[in-house]
Design a protein around this motif. Structure first.
Motif, short mmCIF file in Angstrom:
data_model
loop_
_atom_site.label_atom_id
_atom_site.label_comp_id
_atom_site.label_asym_id
_atom_site.label_seq_id
_atom_site.Cartn_x
_atom_site.Cartn_y
_atom_site.Cartn_z
N HIS A 238 15.79 -8.12 -19.57
CA HIS A 238 15.99 -9.18 -20.56
C HIS A 238 17.34 -9.85 -20.37
CE1 HIS A 238 17.41 -10.58 -24.57
NE2 HIS A 238 16.23 -11.14 -24.56
N ASP A 239 18.36 -9.04 -20.13
CA ASP A 239 19.70 -9.58 -19.95
C ASP A 239 19.81 -10.42 -18.68
OD1 ASP A 239 22.44 -9.64 -21.04
OD2 ASP A 239 22.99 -8.59 -19.19
N MET A 240 19.04 -10.08 -17.67
CA MET A 240 19.07 -10.83 -16.42
C MET A 240 18.34 -12.16 -16.52
SD MET A 240 18.42 -7.83 -13.58
CE MET A 240 18.45 -8.96 -12.19
N GLY A 241 17.52 -12.33 -17.55
CA GLY A 241 16.79 -13.57 -17.71
C GLY A 241 15.37 -13.52 -17.20
N ILE A 242 14.85 -12.30 -16.98
CA ILE A 242 13.43 -12.16 -16.66
C ILE A 242 12.65 -12.48 -17.92
CG2 ILE A 242 11.63 -10.53 -15.98
CD1 ILE A 242 13.72 -9.14 -14.22
N ASP A 243 11.80 -13.48 -17.85
CA ASP A 243 11.21 -14.04 -19.06
C ASP A 243 10.20 -13.13 -19.73
OD1 ASP A 243 12.25 -16.99 -18.81
OD2 ASP A 243 11.50 -16.42 -16.84
N ILE A 244 9.41 -12.43 -18.93
CA ILE A 244 8.33 -11.60 -19.47
C ILE A 244 8.59 -10.16 -19.05
CG2 ILE A 244 5.85 -11.19 -19.48
CD1 ILE A 244 5.50 -14.18 -18.87
N ILE A 245 8.71 -9.28 -20.03
CA ILE A 245 9.01 -7.87 -19.78
C ILE A 245 7.70 -7.12 -19.56
CG2 ILE A 245 10.16 -5.81 -20.65
CD1 ILE A 245 12.03 -8.20 -20.15
N ASN A 246 7.56 -6.56 -18.37
CA ASN A 246 6.35 -5.84 -17.99
C ASN A 246 6.44 -4.40 -18.47
OD1 ASN A 246 3.96 -6.40 -16.00
ND2 ASN A 246 4.61 -4.31 -15.55
N THR A 247 5.42 -3.92 -19.16
CA THR A 247 5.48 -2.55 -19.66
C THR A 247 4.10 -1.94 -19.80
OG1 THR A 247 6.30 -1.11 -21.43
CG2 THR A 247 5.46 -3.27 -22.09
N ASP A 248 4.03 -0.62 -19.61
CA ASP A 248 2.84 0.16 -19.93
C ASP A 248 3.00 0.83 -21.28
OD1 ASP A 248 1.42 -0.36 -17.52
OD2 ASP A 248 2.68 1.09 -16.48
N LYS A 249 4.11 0.55 -21.97
CA LYS A 249 4.41 1.16 -23.27
C LYS A 249 4.65 0.05 -24.30
CE LYS A 249 6.88 4.73 -20.68
NZ LYS A 249 8.22 5.34 -20.44
N PRO A 250 3.62 -0.71 -24.63
CA PRO A 250 3.85 -1.89 -25.48
C PRO A 250 4.42 -1.56 -26.86
CG PRO A 250 1.49 -1.43 -25.26
CD PRO A 250 2.19 -0.57 -24.26
N GLU A 251 4.03 -0.43 -27.41
CA GLU A 251 4.54 -0.09 -28.75
C GLU A 251 6.02 0.26 -28.70
OE1 GLU A 251 0.68 1.77 -30.97
OE2 GLU A 251 1.34 2.70 -29.10
N LEU A 252 6.41 1.07 -27.72
CA LEU A 252 7.82 1.45 -27.61
C LEU A 252 8.68 0.26 -27.22
CD1 LEU A 252 7.51 4.91 -25.79
CD2 LEU A 252 7.94 4.47 -28.21
N CYS A 253 8.18 -0.55 -26.32
CA CYS A 253 8.93 -1.74 -25.89
C CYS A 253 9.10 -2.71 -27.05
CB CYS A 253 8.22 -2.40 -24.72
SG CYS A 253 9.12 -3.79 -23.99
N SER A 254 8.03 -2.91 -27.79
CA SER A 254 8.10 -3.80 -28.95
C SER A 254 9.07 -3.27 -29.99
CB SER A 254 6.71 -3.94 -29.56
OG SER A 254 6.74 -4.75 -30.71
N ASP A 255 9.08 -1.97 -30.20
CA ASP A 255 10.01 -1.38 -31.17
C ASP A 255 11.45 -1.59 -30.73
OD1 ASP A 255 10.55 0.46 -33.53
OD2 ASP A 255 11.51 1.57 -31.91
N PHE A 256 11.71 -1.48 -29.42
CA PHE A 256 13.07 -1.69 -28.94
C PHE A 256 13.54 -3.12 -29.19
CE2 PHE A 256 15.84 -3.08 -25.36
CZ PHE A 256 16.97 -2.39 -25.75
N PHE A 257 12.67 -4.09 -28.97
CA PHE A 257 13.08 -5.49 -29.12
C PHE A 257 12.91 -6.01 -30.55
CE2 PHE A 257 12.35 -5.70 -24.43
CZ PHE A 257 13.65 -6.10 -24.09
N LYS A 258 12.33 -5.22 -31.42
CA LYS A 258 12.20 -5.66 -32.81
C LYS A 258 13.57 -5.87 -33.42
CE LYS A 258 10.23 -4.28 -37.26
NZ LYS A 258 9.51 -3.21 -37.99
N ASP A 259 13.75 -7.01 -34.10
CA ASP A 259 15.04 -7.34 -34.72
C ASP A 259 16.17 -7.17 -33.71
OD1 ASP A 259 13.89 -7.93 -37.18
OD2 ASP A 259 13.95 -5.84 -37.79
#
Length: 649
Positions: A238-259
């Motif tokens: 995200h910090d590098m500017g990759i627009d779409i974060i690829n993940t097999d853990k959508p719930e954990l990834c979403s929780d990290f980026f929430k707020d």
């Protein structure tokens, strides 16, 4: 799901060059069909993109979703797993993917069998629902993107306009072909062997940045597959500017980026801030502080670093009895909060001190303390149960430092950047078996042990259930004032209730606690014949922890550190003052994820909205400061102070 971004998130996007709108972080549920509940797990997190691999069935009349061919005998169809659920949600949400926002949804289809007839079959299925899959019919329609066995670029035009394709950075596309490219993807391991721990080595990071730059020059978003999949990786990409974060853990990834804006802070210009109506509110505050209005994200910034004070160390650990004691408590301030503020500001006054210890924070009855149990243990030297204010379970009281020192002609003062009846300040003048009994707590002020009380919360003196107008009663022995600016520095006893001290700290109000500290020192110096004891509390580091709001934590810690600077400045001038800086407990379980020293930036996340039992640091300066090194229980602060003053309780 994701709120409007504050300062850091805006800067992160603009500096990295991300092409997507700044109101959302774009998560791609890679191989979504492998989830325990395909589609719905990722959909419930409102991710941007969901991926399905498809094969034609044996007679090439249907499409099956599977990762490998050996899964086909038991595979479900794309209609069952994705098309029908999406159509159902659009109907339910009146023509949108989600009812509560206007975010778009992308369905990425990986063609595992040849373009013909696989893509032809898919197009026919999607054309049955133009209101769901065709943006020319419905601007909120799902964006359909084809990857895998895609057509040759020159054949893109043979498919309906609502079909987009996944590009590759090594191809040369014509302008017409680029219009059909929805995003550009590539395999991560072509550029890096990073496993997601630590940091990407510079040469590999340069290769990735070149791809990002090239794709962005095309005006397209970029994604990498086969990436490391964890907090460090998500944050790095995200910090590098990759627009779409690829993940097999959508719930954990979403929780990290929430707020996510609440998990970041950076020293930067105010002009980048967007106005937000969102406030970070603490939901675990007690009676005295429930009126706290919350942290305003649009004002939680820092344009310029706060200047720190460099101690002279001339009286540090001097072998003599100090005349004055200044005890400073950063409520909820653990080592992570200190590190975060230091990263943003590049320096802290408290970190200049040489005598450092660790404080065990447990309450008498619980491993994890509240401010009542911890504050009382520090104030009285007696283990105290949670919610009790300097009292035992049977209601008997434990004398606090002010009650021991005031009769010995020490002037005693309390300054808090919060409510005067909240647990920490209350523990130094009051007693009760329940911290919410603010009427009972504040009645102890009539004992007159304090020469100064300063904080917010006039209502605790006037709006009471016990029928006493405590303000009028206290006015018989105290000057009652309502502004730190008006606080006098003569020896008159004073209660100064300044409601500004109960509000969230902003860059403008950063000096308020330091100003109050300076005036309190001058007043107590003139009031005590033998010396003085002053407790200073930075109350709202705790509030920021309860609200899980990192920018607030940084600003409140910097405000407290400025007060520390004021205390040390006096200690150097005076030569007879011991300054102790600590916390009652840590709040929020703050963990630092990553940062950038050059950019003065920190990314962190909270593990809870409550207190944690982790030890907190103790810093000491002045005569006897070495006695505060080591690890010890919080009750020892009381006993060490009296030992240094050569007073038996």
């Amino acid at each position: 799901m994701y709120k409007r971004w504050s300062l850091l998130a805006l800067i992160a996007v603009s500096s990295a060059g991300s092409l997507f709108a700044q109101s959302r972080i774009y998560i791609h549920s890679h191989n979504d069909y492998c989830q325990r509940v395909p589609f719905y797990q990722a959909y419930s997190q409102q991710v941007y993109s969901i991926e399905a691999d498809i094969y034609t069935n044996a007679d090439e009349t249907g499409l099956l979703v599977a990762h490998d061919r050996d899964e086909l005998p038991t595979a479900l169809t794309i209609d069952e797993l994705y098309i029908n659920p999406i159509v159902t949600q659009f109907k339910r949400n009146q023509g949108k993917p989600w009812a509560d926002n206007d975010h778009t949804l992308q369905l990425m289809i990986d063609l595992k069998t040849e373009e013909h007839p696989t893509l032809d079959l898919l197009v026919k299925k999607l054309q049955q629902y133009p209101e769901v899959f065709d943006p020319s019919v419905n601007p909120k329609a799902v964006k359909v993107l084809i990857t895998g066995n895609t057509p040759k670029p020159e054949d893109f035009k043979n498919y309906p306009d609502f079909i987009f394709f996944d590009g590759r950075p090594q191809y040369d596309y014509t302008p017409e072909q680029l219009e059909r490219i929805g995003l550009v993807s590539d395999s991560f391991d072509k550029y890096s062997h990073w496993n997601g721990k630590g940091a990407i080595i510079a040469p590999e990071k340069d290769k990735i940045n070149q791809v990002i730059h090239k794709v962005h020059n095309w005006g397209k978003p970029v994604r990498f597959w086969g990436t490391p999949d964890g907090v460090t990786a998500w944050n790095t990409f995200h910090d590098m500017g990759i627009d779409i974060i690829n993940t097999d853990k959508p719930e954990l990834c979403s929780d990290f980026f929430k707020d996510f804006d609440r998990k970041n802070m950076q020293l930067a210009e105010k002009t980048v801030v967007q106005v937000s109506e969102e406030k970070a509110s603490a939901t675990r505050l007690d009676k005295a502080t429930r009126s706290f209005e919350g942290f305003d994200q649009s004002s939680s910034y820092l344009n310029q670093p706060v200047e720190i004070y460099q101690p002279t160390f001339q009286s540090d650990n001097a072998d003599r009895t100090p005349k004055n004691i200044i005890l400073m408590i950063g409520d909820g301030m653990g080592l992570a909060q200190i590190c975060a503020a230091q990263t943003v500001n590049q320096a802290l006054t408290m970190l200049q001190l040489k005598h450092i210890g660790l404080l065990k924070t447990q309450a008498k009855d619980q491993y994890t303390t509240d401010s009542a149990g911890a504050g009382s243990s520090i104030a009285t030297g007696q283990p105290t149960c949670n919610r009790y204010i300097s009292a035992n379970e049977d209601g008997s009281i434990n004398p606090s430092l002010t009650e021991i020192l005031a009769p010995r002609q020490y002037a005693c003062g309390i300054v808090t950047l919060g409510n005067i009846a909240d647990a920490t300040p209350a523990a130094f003048y009051g007693h009760t078996t329940e911290r919410d009994q603010t009427d009972e707590i504040t009645r102890w002020l009539l004992k007159g042990n304090l020469s100064l009380l300063n904080g917010s919360g006039m209502s605790t003196l006037t709006d009471r259930k016990d029928g006493i107008n405590l303000k009028e009663e206290l006015a018989k022995q105290y000057v009652i004032s309502t502004s730190v600016d008006e606080m006098n520095t003569n020896g008159d006893k004073e209660i100064c209730v300044d409601e500004r001290m109960g509000k969230a700290t902003t860059e403008k109000s950063l000096p308020l606690l330091a100003e109050a500290t300076q005036k309190a020192i001058q007043k107590l110096k003139n009031a005590g014949s033998k010396g003085f004891f002053l407790m200073i509390e930075g109350a709202k580091v705790d509030y920021a922890g309860h609200a899980n709001f990192l920018p607030g934590s940084v600003l409140e810690t910097l405000s407290f550190d400025q007060a520390v600077a004021e205390a040390l400045r006096f200690a150097d001038q005076n030569g007879e003052t011991l300054v102790i800086v600590t916390a009652d407990h840590e709040t929020g379980g703050l963990t630092l994820v990553d940062g950038n020293v050059d950019k003065k930036k920190i990314t962190a996340r909270y593990m809870t909205d409550d207190h944690t039992p982790i030890m907190v640091p103790v810093f000491a300066y002045g005569p006897g400061s070495s006695k505060f090194c080591g690890a010890y229980q919080n009750t020892e602060i009381f006993h060490k102070i009296l030992e240094i003053l050569q007073i038996k309780p």
